[in-house]
Enzyme design. Structure first.
Site, PDB file in Angstrom:
ATOM      1  CE1 TYR A 142     -27.013 -64.587 -65.928  1.00 60.64           C
ATOM      2  CE2 TYR A 142     -29.109 -64.501 -67.891  1.00 60.64           C
ATOM      3  CZ  TYR A 142     -28.211 -64.486 -66.225  1.00 60.64           C
ATOM      4  OH  TYR A 142     -29.234 -64.672 -65.116  1.00 60.64           O
ATOM      5  CG  ASP A 223     -29.970 -54.142 -52.835  1.00 60.56           C
ATOM      6  OD1 ASP A 223     -29.913 -53.656 -53.558  1.00 60.56           O
ATOM      7  OD2 ASP A 223     -29.283 -54.484 -52.036  1.00 60.56           O
ATOM      8  CG  ASP A 247     -32.622 -63.854 -66.508  1.00 62.21           C
ATOM      9  OD1 ASP A 247     -33.662 -64.033 -67.000  1.00 62.21           O
ATOM     10  OD2 ASP A 247     -31.676 -64.673 -66.784  1.00 62.21           O
ATOM     11  CG  ASP A 251     -38.760 -63.890 -64.911  1.00 63.64           C
ATOM     12  OD1 ASP A 251     -38.570 -63.661 -66.559  1.00 63.64           O
ATOM     13  OD2 ASP A 251     -38.304 -64.774 -64.607  1.00 63.64           O
TER      14      ASP A 251
END
Ligand code: NAD
Length: 358
Positions: A142, A223, A247, A251
């Site tokens: 990011y 994963d 991130d 979530d």
């Protein structure tokens, strides 16, 4: 004690959930003899409209000069223009980077009264879920170099994931230290089978584990971690991971606990200053309707009292009050289930407020 709090309501439901939260802080102040002074600041889409920039310099300066920052949410379709030079979300990156808040703590807690709201089966949830995601916040892809270029006549774009040893060490340290205060079980998530930056990440975490012999360390590829989180969430205590993986995983963790409207977060650096905000966005689909769930923001304020001000008793009182309101069957639409009492933003805020008694 006197505390100066920078308040950034932001866009969409941000101002609605902040309003309820400030009332709770005021009551805590009265009951416990603290003085909370608020400075309301612009950031996000509303700042683009008024000042032409998502993070005005005066907002950043005021944040630097406060004891802590309470943020609602930023963004919305109005500013969601492809190729726009300024975007509301730049305010978040600017604040985190500008204040050097490199660690994001996201507790994913399934509250007992909200078991029904989790999409997972009861046999998977067992007696509850209590995970703390520690996400690196100011490095990785990011913040790495990005760009667009033509490669062999084809339009291309790139982003770069880069971590140095010091960045990994400081976030891993928080991972180990929070694990020490909890169940002493740390999962480090990376993609070390493919990414060089992940191999560095894993090596540093392994080296640091020697300083924390009591903490059981487990490495998972991203994963696999994403799968394990829904298959067997109870295996997790503290998860430490990079900016992008954190991130996404946080979530996912929020979804298995039932509602995005329930989960708080803290962004911290080396000092006491932090940004406290709900993990949800500005929810433009429900903004202005008086139905947003303010509990994630109220719980973020509890994290602020705990982490920035060291006010544990006050923080616990807020958390206990929220649980009691849920136990009494009151729900906003996002956490509603059969037989419960549907109420709006202000009503649930008031019910929590009424429980705040020292
Ligand atoms: P969102 O979190 O705003 O909404 C996702 C869904 O959850 C929506 O259906 C919304 O109504 C619901 N929801 C979210 N919070 C709720 C609450 N407190 N009570 C009840 N329901 C709630 O995510 P999105 O729709 O992907 O993004 C909307 C905007 O918010 C975008 O502009 C995005 O960039 C921005 N955003 C901001 C932040 C932030 O400020 N930290 C974080 C994520 C997204």
């Amino acid at each position: 004690m006197n505390y100066k709090i920078a308040v950034i309501p932001g866009d969409g439901i941000g101002p609605e959930v902040i309003e309820e939260t400030v009332k709770i802080l005021d009551k805590i102040g009265v009951d416990f003899g603290h003085s909370f002074k608020y400075e309301y600041l612009l950031a996000g889409g509303c700042a683009i409209d008024e000042k032409g920039t998502p993070l005005p310099q005066e907002t950043l300066e005021a944040c630097k000069n406060s004891d802590s920052i309470l943020l609602g949410a930023v963004g919305g379709p109005k500013w969601d223009i492809p190729n726009a030079k300024v975007r509301p979300e730049q305010a978040l990156l600017g604040l985190r980077g500008g204040l050097n808040l490199y660690c994001n703590l996201r507790p994913a807690l399934l509250y007992e009264p909200l078991k029904d709201a989790s999409p997972l089966k009861e046999s998977v949830i067992g007696d509850g879920i209590d995970i703390l995601v520690v996400r690196e916040l100011t490095g990785g892809i990011y913040f790495g170099e990005r760009g667009k270029e033509e490669v062999n006549g084809v339009e291309s774009a790139y982003d770069t994931e880069i971590y140095n040893v010091n960045e990994v060490k400081r976030i891993a340290k928080i991972g180990f230290e929070t694990a020490m205060k909890r169940d002493k079980n740390l999962t480090s998530v990376d993609k070390a089978n493919i990414l060089e930056s992940s191999r560095l990440w894993r090596r540093v975490v392994d080296e640091m584990s020697k300083d924390y012999p009591e903490v059981k360390v487990n490495h998972l590829y991203i994963d696999n971690a994403a799968m394990q989180l829904v298959k067997d969430p109870k295996q997790f205590d503290v998860i430490v991971t990079s900016n992008m993986f954190g991130d996404i995983l946080s979530d996912e963790a929020s979804m298995i606990t039932g509602s995005i409207g329930m989960l708080p977060s803290a962004s911290l650096g080396d000092g006491k200053l932090g940004i406290y905000e709900p993990i949800h966005g500005s929810a433009p689909d429900i903004a202005g309707k008086g139905i947003a769930n303010p509990l994630a923001t109220i719980l973020s304020a509890a994290m602020m009292l705990r982490h920035s001000f060291g006010l544990e008793e006050e923080a616990m009182l807020i958390e206990k009050s929220v649980i009691e309101v849920l136990e009494e069957g009151y729900r906003t639409g996002d956490i509603m289930s059969l037989g419960m009492k549907l109420i709006g933003t202000k009503e649930i805020g008031r019910l929590v407020l009424n429980k705040i008694v020292k």
